[in-house]
Design a protein around this motif. Structure first.
Motif, PDB file in Angstrom:
ATOM      1  N   GLU A 109     -73.319 -27.478 -18.295  1.00 46.18           N
ATOM      2  CA  GLU A 109     -72.899 -27.896 -16.956  1.00 46.18           C
ATOM      3  C   GLU A 109     -72.357 -26.701 -16.175  1.00 46.18           C
ATOM      4  OE1 GLU A 109     -69.978 -30.805 -17.810  1.00 46.18           O
ATOM      5  OE2 GLU A 109     -71.419 -32.384 -18.329  1.00 46.18           O
ATOM      6  N   GLU A 110     -72.679 -26.617 -14.898  1.00 51.52           N
ATOM      7  CA  GLU A 110     -72.162 -25.555 -14.043  1.00 51.52           C
ATOM      8  C   GLU A 110     -70.724 -25.877 -13.650  1.00 51.52           C
ATOM      9  OE1 GLU A 110     -74.792 -25.092 -10.745  1.00 51.52           O
ATOM     10  OE2 GLU A 110     -76.370 -24.139 -11.933  1.00 51.52           O
ATOM     11  N   THR A 111     -69.868 -24.855 -13.677  1.00 50.11           N
ATOM     12  CA  THR A 111     -68.458 -25.067 -13.357  1.00 50.11           C
ATOM     13  C   THR A 111     -67.841 -23.742 -12.930  1.00 50.11           C
ATOM     14  OG1 THR A 111     -66.356 -25.946 -14.203  1.00 50.11           O
ATOM     15  CG2 THR A 111     -67.690 -24.655 -15.723  1.00 50.11           C
ATOM     16  N   GLU A 112     -66.554 -23.725 -12.727  1.00 47.17           N
ATOM     17  CA  GLU A 112     -65.806 -22.499 -12.442  1.00 47.17           C
ATOM     18  C   GLU A 112     -64.746 -22.311 -13.512  1.00 47.17           C
ATOM     19  OE1 GLU A 112     -64.161 -22.249  -8.538  1.00 47.17           O
ATOM     20  OE2 GLU A 112     -66.069 -21.634  -7.646  1.00 47.17           O
ATOM     21  N   ILE A 113     -64.317 -21.068 -13.693  1.00 50.06           N
ATOM     22  CA  ILE A 113     -63.305 -20.763 -14.700  1.00 50.06           C
ATOM     23  C   ILE A 113     -62.288 -19.797 -14.134  1.00 50.06           C
ATOM     24  CG2 ILE A 113     -64.607 -18.830 -15.678  1.00 50.06           C
ATOM     25  CD1 ILE A 113     -63.542 -19.681 -18.436  1.00 50.06           C
ATOM     26  N   GLN A 114     -61.043 -20.006 -14.523  1.00 50.54           N
ATOM     27  CA  GLN A 114     -59.946 -19.101 -14.158  1.00 50.54           C
ATOM     28  C   GLN A 114     -59.164 -18.823 -15.442  1.00 50.54           C
ATOM     29  OE1 GLN A 114     -57.197 -20.706 -11.277  1.00 50.54           O
ATOM     30  NE2 GLN A 114     -56.432 -18.696 -10.682  1.00 50.54           N
ATOM     31  N   THR A 115     -59.178 -17.581 -15.883  1.00 49.16           N
ATOM     32  CA  THR A 115     -58.574 -17.235 -17.170  1.00 49.16           C
ATOM     33  C   THR A 115     -57.088 -16.960 -17.008  1.00 49.16           C
ATOM     34  OG1 THR A 115     -60.656 -16.234 -17.839  1.00 49.16           O
ATOM     35  CG2 THR A 115     -58.729 -15.737 -19.179  1.00 49.16           C
ATOM     36  N   THR A 116     -56.265 -17.730 -17.724  1.00 53.33           N
ATOM     37  CA  THR A 116     -54.821 -17.505 -17.720  1.00 53.33           C
ATOM     38  C   THR A 116     -54.441 -16.786 -19.019  1.00 53.33           C
ATOM     39  OG1 THR A 116     -54.439 -19.689 -18.690  1.00 53.33           O
ATOM     40  CG2 THR A 116     -54.406 -19.527 -16.286  1.00 53.33           C
ATOM     41  N   GLY A 117     -53.156 -16.644 -19.262  1.00 48.29           N
ATOM     42  CA  GLY A 117     -52.709 -15.957 -20.471  1.00 48.29           C
ATOM     43  C   GLY A 117     -52.261 -14.535 -20.168  1.00 48.29           C
ATOM     44  N   ARG A 118     -52.100 -13.752 -21.231  1.00 47.84           N
ATOM     45  CA  ARG A 118     -51.570 -12.390 -21.109  1.00 47.84           C
ATOM     46  C   ARG A 118     -52.682 -11.394 -21.399  1.00 47.84           C
ATOM     47  NH1 ARG A 118     -47.131 -13.553 -25.549  1.00 47.84           N
ATOM     48  NH2 ARG A 118     -49.021 -14.514 -26.380  1.00 47.84           N
ATOM     49  N   HIS A 119     -53.033 -10.613 -20.384  1.00 51.88           N
ATOM     50  CA  HIS A 119     -54.167  -9.699 -20.525  1.00 51.88           C
ATOM     51  C   HIS A 119     -53.857  -8.345 -19.898  1.00 51.88           C
ATOM     52  CE1 HIS A 119     -56.469 -13.205 -21.790  1.00 51.88           C
ATOM     53  NE2 HIS A 119     -56.053 -13.827 -20.703  1.00 51.88           N
ATOM     54  N   ASP A 120     -54.557  -7.335 -20.370  1.00 53.50           N
ATOM     55  CA  ASP A 120     -54.426  -5.998 -19.808  1.00 53.50           C
ATOM     56  C   ASP A 120     -55.166  -5.931 -18.474  1.00 53.50           C
ATOM     57  OD1 ASP A 120     -53.470  -4.010 -22.232  1.00 53.50           O
ATOM     58  OD2 ASP A 120     -54.664  -5.676 -22.984  1.00 53.50           O
ATOM     59  N   PRO A 121     -54.525  -5.451 -17.396  1.00 52.61           N
ATOM     60  CA  PRO A 121     -55.274  -5.251 -16.154  1.00 52.61           C
ATOM     61  C   PRO A 121     -56.297  -4.129 -16.295  1.00 52.61           C
ATOM     62  CG  PRO A 121     -53.065  -4.343 -15.958  1.00 52.61           C
ATOM     63  CD  PRO A 121     -53.098  -5.096 -17.250  1.00 52.61           C
ATOM     64  N   CYS A 122     -56.079  -3.261 -17.292  1.00 50.79           N
ATOM     65  CA  CYS A 122     -57.059  -2.213 -17.608  1.00 50.79           C
ATOM     66  C   CYS A 122     -57.020  -1.975 -19.111  1.00 50.79           C
ATOM     67  CB  CYS A 122     -56.744  -0.912 -16.859  1.00 50.79           C
ATOM     68  SG  CYS A 122     -57.846   0.449 -17.285  1.00 50.79           S
ATOM     69  N   VAL A 123     -58.026  -2.458 -19.824  1.00 47.43           N
ATOM     70  CA  VAL A 123     -58.037  -2.299 -21.281  1.00 47.43           C
ATOM     71  C   VAL A 123     -58.220  -0.836 -21.681  1.00 47.43           C
ATOM     72  CG1 VAL A 123     -58.800  -4.623 -21.833  1.00 47.43           C
ATOM     73  CG2 VAL A 123     -60.491  -2.868 -21.330  1.00 47.43           C
ATOM     74  N   GLY A 124     -58.640  -0.006 -20.731  1.00 47.63           N
ATOM     75  CA  GLY A 124     -58.834   1.405 -21.027  1.00 47.63           C
ATOM     76  C   GLY A 124     -57.567   2.129 -21.413  1.00 47.63           C
ATOM     77  N   ILE A 125     -56.411   1.629 -20.972  1.00 49.42           N
ATOM     78  CA  ILE A 125     -55.149   2.302 -21.277  1.00 49.42           C
ATOM     79  C   ILE A 125     -54.897   2.301 -22.779  1.00 49.42           C
ATOM     80  CG2 ILE A 125     -52.644   2.262 -20.943  1.00 49.42           C
ATOM     81  CD1 ILE A 125     -53.146   1.014 -18.184  1.00 49.42           C
ATOM     82  N   ARG A 126     -54.969   1.128 -23.392  1.00 49.55           N
ATOM     83  CA  ARG A 126     -54.712   1.048 -24.831  1.00 49.55           C
ATOM     84  C   ARG A 126     -55.918   1.468 -25.663  1.00 49.55           C
ATOM     85  NH1 ARG A 126     -52.951  -3.638 -27.384  1.00 49.55           N
ATOM     86  NH2 ARG A 126     -53.948  -5.005 -25.874  1.00 49.55           N
ATOM     87  N   ALA A 127     -57.036   1.768 -24.985  1.00 50.14           N
ATOM     88  CA  ALA A 127     -58.209   2.255 -25.706  1.00 50.14           C
ATOM     89  C   ALA A 127     -58.074   3.720 -26.099  1.00 50.14           C
ATOM     90  CB  ALA A 127     -59.465   2.066 -24.854  1.00 50.14           C
ATOM     91  N   VAL A 128     -57.104   4.423 -25.528  1.00 44.81           N
ATOM     92  CA  VAL A 128     -56.941   5.846 -25.845  1.00 44.81           C
ATOM     93  C   VAL A 128     -56.659   6.054 -27.337  1.00 44.81           C
ATOM     94  CG1 VAL A 128     -55.593   7.932 -25.390  1.00 44.81           C
ATOM     95  CG2 VAL A 128     -56.267   6.465 -23.495  1.00 44.81           C
ATOM     96  N   PRO A 129     -55.627   5.424 -27.917  1.00 40.70           N
ATOM     97  CA  PRO A 129     -55.399   5.607 -29.357  1.00 40.70           C
ATOM     98  C   PRO A 129     -56.503   5.014 -30.221  1.00 40.70           C
ATOM     99  CG  PRO A 129     -53.863   3.991 -28.456  1.00 40.70           C
ATOM    100  CD  PRO A 129     -54.538   4.639 -27.292  1.00 40.70           C
ATOM    101  N   VAL A 130     -57.232   4.024 -29.704  1.00 37.14           N
ATOM    102  CA  VAL A 130     -58.353   3.457 -30.464  1.00 37.14           C
ATOM    103  C   VAL A 130     -59.477   4.488 -30.555  1.00 37.14           C
ATOM    104  CG1 VAL A 130     -60.026   1.584 -30.631  1.00 37.14           C
ATOM    105  CG2 VAL A 130     -57.744   1.136 -29.703  1.00 37.14           C
ATOM    106  N   GLY A 131     -59.776   5.145 -29.427  1.00 37.14           N
ATOM    107  CA  GLY A 131     -60.794   6.186 -29.443  1.00 37.14           C
ATOM    108  C   GLY A 131     -60.424   7.327 -30.371  1.00 37.14           C
ATOM    109  N   GLU A 132     -59.153   7.715 -30.353  1.00 37.53           N
ATOM    110  CA  GLU A 132     -58.690   8.765 -31.266  1.00 37.53           C
ATOM    111  C   GLU A 132     -58.930   8.355 -32.713  1.00 37.53           C
ATOM    112  OE1 GLU A 132     -54.904  10.422 -28.565  1.00 37.53           O
ATOM    113  OE2 GLU A 132     -54.581   9.401 -30.472  1.00 37.53           O
ATOM    114  N   ALA A 133     -58.623   7.104 -33.030  1.00 41.41           N
ATOM    115  CA  ALA A 133     -58.772   6.619 -34.408  1.00 41.41           C
ATOM    116  C   ALA A 133     -60.228   6.628 -34.839  1.00 41.41           C
ATOM    117  CB  ALA A 133     -58.198   5.203 -34.526  1.00 41.41           C
ATOM    118  N   MET A 134     -61.127   6.198 -33.967  1.00 43.04           N
ATOM    119  CA  MET A 134     -62.537   6.176 -34.327  1.00 43.04           C
ATOM    120  C   MET A 134     -63.078   7.585 -34.527  1.00 43.04           C
ATOM    121  SD  MET A 134     -63.106   3.047 -34.742  1.00 43.04           S
ATOM    122  CE  MET A 134     -64.880   3.031 -35.007  1.00 43.04           C
ATOM    123  N   MET A 135     -62.633   8.530 -33.703  1.00 46.52           N
ATOM    124  CA  MET A 135     -63.051   9.915 -33.896  1.00 46.52           C
ATOM    125  C   MET A 135     -62.525  10.434 -35.230  1.00 46.52           C
ATOM    126  SD  MET A 135     -62.390  13.300 -31.504  1.00 46.52           S
ATOM    127  CE  MET A 135     -63.887  13.232 -30.503  1.00 46.52           C
TER     128      MET A 135
END
Length: 366
Positions: free
Chosen positions: A324-350
């Motif tokens: 069914e077609e509908t609309e969605i609005q996501t609530t909850g606690r989220h990063d406005p930019c996930v790239g910020i916390r991706a810095v230590p993740v990238g370091e770890a993968m390297m």
């Protein structure tokens, strides 16, 4: 679900979901005799954990790691070392709020992997995304802490891996003002202190509007020895790109000059060589420290682009599980930019990729 393991000799298997009781990983292939304590790993997890500023998700997770196996000795006297057996790491989830997702459990969030997971498996954990959540990256950072210990203790002088956020949305840093020390002084891991006030205002406006933005992160590994990587199908840059692309929300990776190399002439792109103090010396590093898939001994440089956070307050068009077609609005606690916390993740993968290739190089070449 398969493919939860990466690496060859240094192998990491992560487990757990965003709203499950716990998460963690099994690290196999760590050589015996490597000094390792929970504190060695916790240092890096503290860099990634949520709730550290108003610019990241306010989910409150201490991300306290426990080593369950693979070490022996007295940690209090720094006498604890790896035994060569699998290392099990455990991180409790203590602040999940599954009720925030009740209203969207039958709807697919645009930009998320909800639809793709459901089509593939016929079931999905709607509570924060389950396995698809960026919460899974805590286990990667924990594994990266072990990889760093291997690099520090097996490479003369150690290997220093650092990351910096060089672009937030459309706003970029001034490379002439690059100062690594500044990455530890602001919530964005920015090496350019002058952009921080503007970035703060930009993200505050995004949060108020219920929107999000993407980012670009640059990683640099100093001290990596020459000779890591193997042609043709074990190229260091190929496996590094694969590792970085496996991080949630990453949509592009480049090594060295990357896409900019397409606009260079052959003369500009060639990293010319001379001798200095009896050793080869490169006059530039457009290759990002990797030639033919093998490290040259120069700094290894990689960048990756992270898309805007898909969980936003603005209503979006979507469909339900029943079509069914509908609309969605996501609530909850989220990063406005996930790239910020991706810095230590990238370091770890390297770190994990370099540790794996170091062990593979030692196995073949001594």
């Amino acid at each position: 679900m398969s493919h939860n393991t990466f690496g060859h000799l240094f192998r990491v298997t992560t487990w757990g979901e965003s709203h499950g009781p716990a998460m963690g990983c099994i690290v196999d292939g760590t050589p015996p005799g490597i000094a390792l304590s929970e504190g060695d790993i916790q240092h890096w997890l503290d860099k990634r954990k949520p709730g550290t500023s108003r610019f990241v998700t306010q989910r409150r997770e201490p991300d306290a790691v426990k080593i369950l196996s693979g070490v022996f000795g007295d940690e209090d006297t720094a006498g604890q070392v790896t035994t060569g057996t699998p290392i099990a790491l455990h991180i409790d989830n203590v602040d999940a709020r599954s009720r925030d997702y009740e209203g969207i459990k039958d709807k697919f969030r645009p930009g998320h992997a909800d639809y793709a997971y459901f089509i593939k498996y016929g079931v999905r954990d709607y509570r924060g995304g389950g396995r698809q959540s960026a919460r899974e990256t805590a286990a990667r950072v924990a594994a990266g802490g072990i990889a760093r210990k291997i690099l520090d203790q097996l490479v003369p002088g150690g290997v220093r891996i650092r990351g910096a956020l060089i672009q937030l949305g459309k706003h970029t840093i001034d490379r002439k003002k690059w100062d690594w020390a500044q990455t530890e002084q602001n919530p964005f891991w920015s090496p350019d202190a002058s952009v921080v006030p503007g970035w703060e205002a930009y993200l505050d406006d995004l949060r108020k509007a219920g929107s999000s933005c993407g980012a670009v992160i640059e990683l640099v590994a100093e001290g990596a020895p020459a000779g890591l990587g193997a042609p043709v199908y074990g190229k260091l840059d190929a496996e590094l790109a694969s590792a970085l692309m496996s991080i949630n929300a990453v949509k592009g990776v480049e090594i060295g000059a990357g896409f900019a190399a397409a606009a260079l002439s052959g003369e500009e792109n060639a990293d010319e060589m001379r001798m200095k103090d009896g050793k080869p010396f490169f006059l530039s590093n457009g290759a990002g420290g990797i030639l033919g898939g093998i490290s040259t001994g120069q700094d290894i440089v990689a960048r990756f682009a992270v898309k805007p956070t898909s969980s936003i307050l603005a209503p979006r068009k979507t469909i339900t599980r029943s079509g069914e077609e509908t609309e969605i609005q996501t609530t909850g606690r989220h990063d406005p930019c996930v790239g910020i916390r991706a810095v230590p993740v990238g370091e770890a993968m390297m770190a994990c990729v370099l540790a794996d290739h170091l062990l593979r190089h030692r196995a073949q070449c001594g």
